[in-house]
Design a protein around this motif. Structure first.
Motif: not given
Length: 134
Positions: A64-66, A69-81
């Motif tokens: 559930n996403v209220d 804008g709080e959802v991590v973008k693919r580029s952010q996910h890739e940077a984290t990984a």
């Protein structure tokens, strides 16, 4: 053993599985068609139900996403990984146990609040926030 077949169109090899019921599907079109009828996780066998006491077992829950804008973008996910800082932090067994406790909890928000009181977890979350905000 070859790739499994899409169980929606029965024509292509499946590349994905439905997060709710694990049905194999091949494309976004087939996924949308599958989701026209509500589905749920398959009923677990008695042996699998016993394993839910294991802290590493995963609790399935709806996403559930209220605030989109709080959802991590693919580029952010890739940077984290790809962050060596984050990968190194994840080698800490105490941090692994905290993450597993949150993931397997029936009340993950409460577990997250408890984890935020632990220095290793706060440091880890700060590294993630720093990575996704850059």
């Amino acid at each position: 053993m070859g790739p499994k077949q899409c169980l929606v169109c029965n024509q292509a090899a499946s590349k994905y599985k439905c997060p709710s019921c694990l049905l194999p599907y091949c494309s976004l079109t087939c996924f949308k068609k599958h989701k026209e009828i509500p589905c749920s996780m398959p009923v677990a066998s008695e042996q699998n139900q016993k394993s839910t006491a294991n802290p590493e077992s995963r609790v399935e829950r709806p996403l559930n996403v209220d605030e989109p804008g709080e959802v991590v973008k693919r580029s952010q996910h890739e940077a984290t990984a790809s962050s060596s800082d984050i990968r190194d932090a994840l080698k800490d067994e105490d941090l692994q146990k905290l993450i597993c406790a949150i993931d397997s909890s029936l009340d993950p928000e409460s577990e997250l609040d408890k984890a935020m009181e632990v220095e290793v977890f706060r440091t880890f979350t700060n590294k993630i926030l720093s990575t996704i905000s850059s």
